[in-house]
Design a protein around this motif. Structure first.
Motif, mmCIF file in Angstrom:
data_model
loop_
_atom_site.group_PDB
_atom_site.id
_atom_site.type_symbol
_atom_site.label_atom_id
_atom_site.label_comp_id
_atom_site.label_asym_id
_atom_site.label_seq_id
_atom_site.Cartn_x
_atom_site.Cartn_y
_atom_site.Cartn_z
ATOM 1 N N UNK A 1 0.848 -1.189 0.000
ATOM 2 C CA UNK A 1 0.000 0.000 0.000
ATOM 3 C C UNK A 1 0.893 1.252 0.000
ATOM 4 N N UNK A 2 0.554 2.200 -0.865
ATOM 5 C CA UNK A 2 1.409 3.377 -0.972
ATOM 6 C C UNK A 2 0.993 4.455 0.025
ATOM 7 N N UNK A 3 1.951 5.323 0.336
ATOM 8 C CA UNK A 3 1.676 6.447 1.236
ATOM 9 C C UNK A 3 1.227 7.632 0.374
ATOM 10 N N UNK A 4 -0.080 7.895 0.369
ATOM 11 C CA UNK A 4 -0.601 8.941 -0.524
ATOM 12 C C UNK A 4 -1.322 9.999 0.311
ATOM 13 N N UNK B 1 -3.641 13.811 0.727
ATOM 14 C CA UNK B 1 -4.922 14.292 0.211
ATOM 15 C C UNK B 1 -4.831 14.937 -1.161
ATOM 16 N N UNK B 2 -3.619 15.241 -1.597
ATOM 17 C CA UNK B 2 -3.447 15.885 -2.909
ATOM 18 C C UNK B 2 -2.851 14.897 -3.907
ATOM 19 N N UNK B 3 -3.007 13.631 -3.588
ATOM 20 C CA UNK B 3 -2.564 12.558 -4.493
ATOM 21 C C UNK B 3 -1.061 12.466 -4.684
ATOM 22 N N UNK B 4 -0.323 13.038 -3.765
ATOM 23 C CA UNK B 4 1.143 12.936 -3.873
ATOM 24 C C UNK B 4 1.581 11.622 -3.225
ATOM 25 N N UNK B 5 2.315 10.841 -3.992
ATOM 26 C CA UNK B 5 2.794 9.552 -3.479
ATOM 27 C C UNK B 5 4.115 9.788 -2.761
ATOM 28 N N UNK C 1 5.716 0.838 0.868
ATOM 29 C CA UNK C 1 6.332 0.966 -0.460
ATOM 30 C C UNK C 1 7.273 2.162 -0.591
ATOM 31 N N UNK C 2 7.920 2.491 0.512
ATOM 32 C CA UNK C 2 8.919 3.560 0.454
ATOM 33 C C UNK C 2 10.148 3.028 -0.278
ATOM 34 N N UNK C 3 10.654 3.852 -1.208
ATOM 35 C CA UNK C 3 11.739 3.378 -2.085
ATOM 36 C C UNK C 3 13.110 3.944 -1.700
ATOM 37 N N UNK C 4 13.040 5.015 -0.912
ATOM 38 C CA UNK C 4 14.308 5.684 -0.607
ATOM 39 C C UNK C 4 14.273 6.199 0.833
ATOM 40 N N UNK C 5 15.294 5.867 1.597
ATOM 41 C CA UNK C 5 15.379 6.369 2.981
ATOM 42 C C UNK C 5 16.703 7.108 3.110
ATOM 43 N N UNK D 1 -2.520 8.281 8.516
ATOM 44 C CA UNK D 1 -3.486 9.310 8.924
ATOM 45 C C UNK D 1 -2.773 10.632 9.195
ATOM 46 N N UNK D 2 -1.545 10.578 9.703
ATOM 47 C CA UNK D 2 -0.813 11.823 9.954
ATOM 48 C C UNK D 2 -0.521 12.541 8.633
ATOM 49 N N UNK D 3 -0.220 11.768 7.609
ATOM 50 C CA UNK D 3 0.095 12.365 6.301
ATOM 51 C C UNK D 3 -1.098 13.128 5.713
ATOM 52 N N UNK D 4 -2.302 12.751 6.123
ATOM 53 C CA UNK D 4 -3.479 13.400 5.534
ATOM 54 C C UNK D 4 -3.586 14.880 5.919
ATOM 55 N N UNK D 5 -2.853 15.303 6.944
ATOM 56 C CA UNK D 5 -2.933 16.731 7.302
ATOM 57 C C UNK D 5 -1.856 17.547 6.595
ATOM 58 N N UNK D 6 -1.145 16.955 5.657
ATOM 59 C CA UNK D 6 -0.098 17.707 4.937
ATOM 60 C C UNK D 6 -0.747 18.832 4.133
ATOM 61 N N UNK D 7 -0.147 20.031 4.244
ATOM 62 C CA UNK D 7 -0.705 21.149 3.477
ATOM 63 C C UNK D 7 -0.238 21.079 2.027
ATOM 64 N N UNK D 8 -0.949 21.825 1.155
ATOM 65 C CA UNK D 8 -0.606 21.746 -0.260
ATOM 66 C C UNK D 8 0.722 22.433 -0.533
#
Ligand code: SAM
Length: 331
Positions: A1-4, A6-10, A62-66, A303-310
């Protein structure tokens, strides 16, 4: 599952701070020296917690780079043991490992890092003059950093980037000198716009935009643009040389719409953006508790990522904010 978000940024790229302390006191980052003490790391994520976190990121999200950063990641005690632990995850899940470092403690670790599968090194160096290095960083460690850069190139790491924050009347006179010095090396030289953070005395008069830097460079060198999908850095070949240069234009031309990064502070708080507040709940309490299932941690990160601003606020607004510091965020 990808980390996406609210603005569809993966989000396939996570930067994790290993420590919130640094051995340098760069004028633009850690000028007051209040955060430079090297003892008492009680509240930061342990290596076991970090291992669990990276495993969840690369296996379940599915993180590809750390990329490991700080503070200065390579001053953390037993850091090579940690990279050895992480290399076993890399063998299993196949992701890229990078480090952002000031290079002062890098030289003797390079062979080991290569062995453990770290292939991307970003090394900070803001000047080619020893006396200026001391004035900017407060430490006489110029030769250590330069030797580490040289050896990293010789060892053939996949990616070596030299990062210079450009500040007017401090080092903007060295743009051409940097290119002159590195032009026979197959590396990328990145010129970073000076960003405002708490206590770093940022103001407009010290700021040089990426387009002004490029204009000055083109008086001497011709450049060919390199097309890229992600627009984090505007990259160019320096014609008739081996060198690439890149400009990080976080201030004059933000690249928020293509942002694919998530940051985790040394104490385990999630920062959706370099300039936003960290999550109130730290991942530490979850990662440390074996009775909490990995799934629950996955849900928390999502869920934390969903509060990311645009997009982040303008430079002038950022200069008035009072909560931001590169040392604790992890740059
Ligand atoms: N200690 C490591 C290093 O020096 O690279 C990692 C942490 S440092 C905070 C990460 C990056 O942030 C460095 O390239 C540094 O130059 C950059 N940085 C710090 N403060 C900055 C600022 N005010 N504006 C632009 N870049 C900054």
């Amino acid at each position: 599952m990808k980390l996406i978000d609210n603005f569809n940024r993966i989000h396939e790229y996570v930067r994790i701070s290993l420590i919130d302390k640094c051995n340098l006191n760069c004028i633009y980052c850690n000028p007051s020296n209040t955060l430079a003490k090297l003892e008492s790391n009680k509240s930061i994520l342990t290596y076991e917690e970090l291992y669990r976190l990276v495993k969840i990121l690369v296996r379940d999200l599915e993180v590809k780079k750390v990329r490991f950063t700080g503070g200065e990641p390579l001053i953390r005690k037993d850091v090579m043991k940690f990279f050895q632990m992480i290399s076993s995850l890399k063998n299993q899940y196949g992701f890229e490992i990078g480090i952002t470092t000031n290079g002062t403690h890098l030289l003797d670790k390079l062979d080991g890092l290569k062995k453990y599968g770290v292939e991307r090194l970003n090394i900070s160096l803001d000047t080619l003059k020893k006396t200026k290095f001391i004035a900017i960083t407060g430490k006489d460690l110029f030769n250590e950093t330069l030797s580490a850069i040289q050896k990293a190139i010789d060892l053939g790491f996949d990616s070596v980037k030299v990062n210079a924050v450009i500040i007017k009347n401090i080092n903007d006179d060295e743009l051409i000198k940097f290119i002159e010095y590195f032009k026979s090396y197959p590396i990328t030289l990145r010129f970073i716009e000076y960003m405002p953070f708490t206590g770093n005395q940022w103001d407009d008069s010290k700021f040089l935009s990426w387009s002004e830097m490029k204009y000055r460079i083109e008086e001497k060198y011709s450049l060919t643009e390199i097309e890229s999908d992600g627009k984090i850095s505007k990259d160019f070949f320096v014609n008739e040389s081996k060198l690439k240069i890149g400009f990080i234009s976080s201030i004059s031309d933000h690249f928020c719409d293509s942002c694919n990064r998530l940051r985790i502070t040394a104490s385990g708080q999630i920062k959706n953006c370099l300039f936003s507040n960290p999550s109130e709940v730290s991942l530490k309490s979850l990662l440390a508790d074996k009775s909490i299932a990995d799934d629950q941690i996955v849900r928390f990160i999502q869920s934390t990522l969903q509060s990311k601003w645009f997009k982040h606020p303008s430079a002038d607004e950022l200069a008035t904010l009072n909560q931001n510091n590169m040392m604790s965020i992890g740059g």
